[in-house]
Design a protein around this motif. Structure first.
Motif, short mmCIF file in Angstrom:
data_model
loop_
_atom_site.label_atom_id
_atom_site.label_comp_id
_atom_site.label_asym_id
_atom_site.label_seq_id
_atom_site.Cartn_x
_atom_site.Cartn_y
_atom_site.Cartn_z
N VAL A 173 0.93 -1.38 0.23
CA VAL A 173 -0.21 -0.43 0.07
C VAL A 173 1.14 1.29 -0.10
N GLU A 174 1.95 1.31 0.61
CA GLU A 174 3.27 2.46 0.47
C GLU A 174 3.69 2.60 -0.47
N PHE A 175 4.16 1.01 -1.32
CA PHE A 175 4.19 1.25 -2.31
C PHE A 175 3.25 2.21 -4.01
N VAL A 176 1.92 1.81 -3.86
CA VAL A 176 1.23 2.57 -4.54
C VAL A 176 0.55 4.07 -4.04
N LYS A 177 1.00 4.07 -2.75
CA LYS A 177 0.91 5.76 -2.42
C LYS A 177 2.23 6.68 -2.98
N ALA A 193 1.22 11.04 -9.69
CA ALA A 193 1.45 10.32 -11.34
C ALA A 193 0.64 9.68 -12.14
N LEU A 194 -0.34 9.56 -11.07
CA LEU A 194 -1.29 8.44 -11.37
C LEU A 194 -2.85 9.57 -12.14
N HIS A 195 -2.77 10.29 -11.89
CA HIS A 195 -3.82 10.60 -11.31
C HIS A 195 -5.19 10.21 -10.45
N TRP A 196 -4.47 9.64 -9.51
CA TRP A 196 -5.49 8.49 -8.45
C TRP A 196 -5.37 9.82 -7.18
N GLU A 197 -6.31 9.87 -6.53
CA GLU A 197 -6.50 9.46 -5.18
C GLU A 197 -7.03 9.40 -4.33
N ALA A 198 -6.04 9.00 -3.04
CA ALA A 198 -6.57 8.23 -2.13
C ALA A 198 -7.51 8.66 -1.20
N VAL A 199 -8.99 7.48 -1.02
CA VAL A 199 -10.48 8.33 -0.61
C VAL A 199 -10.92 8.17 1.43
N ALA A 200 -9.72 6.40 1.24
CA ALA A 200 -10.46 6.02 2.12
C ALA A 200 -9.73 4.50 2.47
N THR A 201 -9.77 5.03 3.71
CA THR A 201 -8.24 3.33 4.23
C THR A 201 -8.36 2.76 5.44
N GLY A 202 -8.24 1.90 5.72
CA GLY A 202 -9.03 0.73 6.61
C GLY A 202 -7.80 -0.31 7.13
N ASN A 203 -7.82 -0.76 8.37
CA ASN A 203 -7.30 -2.01 8.25
C ASN A 203 -7.69 -2.85 8.67
N SER A 204 -7.32 -4.45 8.39
CA SER A 204 -8.80 -5.56 7.88
C SER A 204 -8.74 -5.79 9.69
N GLY A 205 -7.62 -5.35 10.87
CA GLY A 205 -8.66 -5.73 12.26
C GLY A 205 -9.59 -4.77 12.08
N SER A 206 -9.80 -4.12 11.93
CA SER A 206 -10.97 -3.47 11.96
C SER A 206 -11.91 -4.31 12.00
N GLU A 207 -11.66 -4.80 10.91
CA GLU A 207 -13.22 -6.13 10.39
C GLU A 207 -13.45 -6.99 11.29
N ASP A 258 -3.94 -8.86 9.26
CA ASP A 258 -3.02 -8.52 8.09
C ASP A 258 -2.52 -7.43 7.52
N ASP A 259 -3.44 -7.35 6.59
CA ASP A 259 -3.96 -6.77 5.51
C ASP A 259 -4.37 -5.96 5.88
N VAL A 260 -4.15 -4.42 4.69
CA VAL A 260 -4.68 -2.83 4.78
C VAL A 260 -5.21 -2.23 3.94
N VAL A 261 -6.75 -1.68 3.56
CA VAL A 261 -6.93 -1.48 2.30
C VAL A 261 -6.98 -0.36 2.36
N LEU A 262 -6.76 0.27 0.93
CA LEU A 262 -6.77 1.21 0.17
C LEU A 262 -7.61 1.90 -0.70
N ILE A 263 -8.34 2.38 -0.86
CA ILE A 263 -9.36 3.18 -1.70
C ILE A 263 -8.85 4.17 -1.83
#
Length: 619
Positions: free
Chosen positions: A569-573, A578-592, A598-603
């Motif tokens: 996820v840090e790599f994608v950020k 450069a890609l004209h993308w915007e991060a709109v939400a993040t979450g940690n699978s531990g909250s589910e 272990d997984d991180v969610v980036l939208i």
């Protein structure tokens, strides 16, 4: 004298300055012209004006084979570089499909057999020959019309091709009306509407109330040579989902129109390779004037249809051979009838211009054929579910012992089959408990996704979705209550769970994410990438290339849900700008609930952007 020397030196300085400026301007022209120009040298394959990063072009030395940036995910680069921009392709590449690009075929001088449709099959560029630039939208591009209105109309500027409207004007494929292109629901064989044609097929088969889904027993349909997919579009109201297939042929953009309308579709052809679908995937296959020579090569194309049809599945064939009385059509009909009889198909119904054949429910007929009958049964070691790059075989795929004894696929009617453990679970050693747990987990995850997305979306914001690593299809199953459809993609090198997805009444395809997907740019509203980027890195392919491919197929204002490890996820950020993308939400699978954390969610959301060239053309 002093004044004369001064004038001379000034002239020399002036000439030197002019030369420097000219050289500088020449450099700028050579560099930016290669990116934005329209000349023959603009963005040719393998252009040396763009430097590589892995398999992407960003900075560095071409001869280094990308070793300057092989840092693994989780290891910070020394400078922690955030990429500011990627080159933008010029507007003539706004509809680029890298693995179905005729220019590539011409440039590589590939020796292809046109009679076998090899020129419509996938031929992917090597990494050094790829266009490594962002695909721009066409001039004046608009956010697509929302479903269900989009079934009947799209913006003309989004697909500025009207030749089909003129060529098929007598068949009601599509009609240009001002700023929009309308789709009356006609086709080559059903000028008066796909809905009436579908009802007539159901009537031919004596299905209750002339509804083709037959109480949920017909759910997945394969429409070959689909045109603009009106047949598949009108099946949706009957709870039937069709995989509409057509090549990028003389009717260019037909699949692009289908996807713009919000109808499931895929670019492909019945050529020399197996279709990217497992055996026993569809209850019904359909060909309406699809212009396919079913008799060629010992009936190999019809045998490929047989492979993907379920036990007792139907093939609806609307073509002159089924009714015409001229000598050539009668000859074809006689040969085709003999072929399908040897394949153990029977005529279920025949009326007017349509014949519907049915495949047998068991292996009995195959076993009763005379020795030496053609086509033969496939070898016992042939895997009918191995499809990626596998050549077609002119043989009949017999049923498994389970299907033979069950006299059918043993699937529950739709919608119960969506959550019923499919019989082919046993092929993977999966238990019913594993299936049910997977379904429950993804139900919770999808609910969490939609909670994260809720500030950005409404009920009609997204229509075309893709699950890039679908496993058993539980992500798509969790979206049952929403007005969306999902292309479930199963990686070619993992467990071939695509047959479980089809057994749940869903659709999808096999794919290798080291290559571009067989679709037009800007065809999906939401991509779900569960550990896909991690997998690509482990395979030794370029994660940067994958991000650019995701950008290619994602519509402007569309969303990507990345579910992966924190370093990924840090790599994608680093590439968002450069890609004209915007991060709109993040979450940690531990909250589910019941997640290991272990997984991180980036939208992220893709911004709407146009090149200066597009803006100028749109004015």
């Amino acid at each position: 004298m002093m004044r004369g020397r001064s004038d001379g030196s000034q002239k020399k300085r002036l000439i030197t300055s002019v030369c420097v400026v000219a050289i500088f301007l020449g450099f700028l022209y050579a560099y930016y012209g290669s990116i934005f120009g329209h000349g023959t040298s603009a963005l040719e394959y393998g252009s040396k004006s763009l430097k590589r990063l892995g398999s992407s072009y960003l900075g560095g030395d071409d001869e280094s084979d990308g070793k300057q940036d092989e840092a693994k995910f989780g290891q910070e680069d020394e400078d922690d570089v955030t990429v500011k921009s990627f080159p933008v392709c010029d507007d003539r590449h706004s509809e680029l499909i890298p693995c179905l690009d005729r220019n590539l075929i011409y440039q590589m001088r590939l020796k292809l057999d046109l009679s076998l449709m090899e020129h419509y099959e996938r031929h992917c560029p090597l990494p050094e020959r790829r266009y490594n630039c962002l695909i721009p939208p066409p001039p004046g591009y608009k956010v697509p019309i929302k479903w269900p209105k989009s079934r009947d109309e799209v913006w003309k500027v989004n697909i500025p091709h009207t030749h089909l409207a003129h060529e098929k004007s007598d068949q009601n494929w599509m009609v240009v009306k001002g700023e929009k292109i309308n789709f009356p629901g006609g086709g080559t064989h059903f000028h008066y509407g796909a809905d009436k044609y579908i009802a007539s097929m159901a009537n031919m088969l004596n299905f209750s109330r002339n509804i083709l889904n037959n109480g949920g027993r017909i759910r997945t349909v394969f429409d070959v040579g689909c045109g603009v997919a009106s047949f598949g579009g009108y099946l949706l109201s009957s709870d039937i989902i069709a995989m509409s297939l057509a090549p990028n042929d003389v009717h260019q953009n037909q699949i692009q129109f289908a996807l713009e309308r919000g109808i499931p579709a895929y670019l492909g052809v019945l050529g020399t390779k197996r279709l990217p679908y497992p055996s026993r995937s569809f209850e019904l296959a359909h060909c309406s004037r699809c212009r396919i020579d079913w008799l060629q090569r010992d009936g190999i194309l019809l045998l490929e249809l047989d492979r993907v049809l379920r036990p007792g599945g139907y093939f609806a064939y609307s073509s002159p051979e089924a009714y015409a009385q001229d000598e050539e059509d009668l000859r074809i009909w006689k040969k085709m009838s003999a072929l399908v009889e040897r394949m153990c198909w029977r005529i279920a119904a025949k009326r007017n211009q349509t014949v519907i054949w049915q495949k047998p429910l068991t292996n009995d007929c195959y076993m009763e054929r005379e020795p030496g009958t053609q086509p033969p049964l496939c070898r016992s070691d042939d895997d009918p579910d191995a499809v990626w790059g596998v050549p077609m075989e002119a043989c009949i795929t017999p049923y498994s012992d389970h299907d033979h004894k069950a006299k059918g696929s043993g699937l529950a009617p739709w919608p119960a089959r969506l959550t019923s453990p499919p019989p082919r679970l046993a092929d993977f050693g999966y238990s019913k408990d594993m299936f049910e747990k997977d379904t429950e987990i993804w139900q919770r995850r999808v609910e969490n996704y939609w909670n994260l997305l809720s500030p950005k979306i409404t009920s009609d914001t997204v229509r075309n979705l893709m699950d890039m690593k679908a496993n058993m299809g539980s992500f798509a199953a969790a979206l049952r209550g929403k007005d969306v459809w999902v292309m479930n993609v199963v990686p070619e090198d993992g467990p071939n769970t695509l047959k479980l997805i089809y057994d749940r009444g869903l659709i999808g395809s096999t794919h290798n994410w080291c290559e571009a997907y067989s679709t037009y740019p800007r065809t999906y509203d939401l991509l779900h990438a569960w550990t896909v980027i991690s997998d690509i890195e482990r395979k030794g392919c370029s994660a940067e290339d994958l991000l650019m491919e995701m950008d290619r197929i994602l519509r402007p204002t569309g969303f990507i849900i990345i579910r992966d490890k924190q370093p990924v996820v840090e790599f994608v950020k680093k590439y968002l700008t450069a890609l004209h993308w915007e991060a709109v939400a993040t979450g940690n699978s531990g909250s589910e609930p019941d997640e290991d954390g272990d997984d991180v969610v980036l939208i992220v959301q893709k911004k709407m952007w146009l090149t200066s060239e597009s803006l100028r053309d749109a004015e």
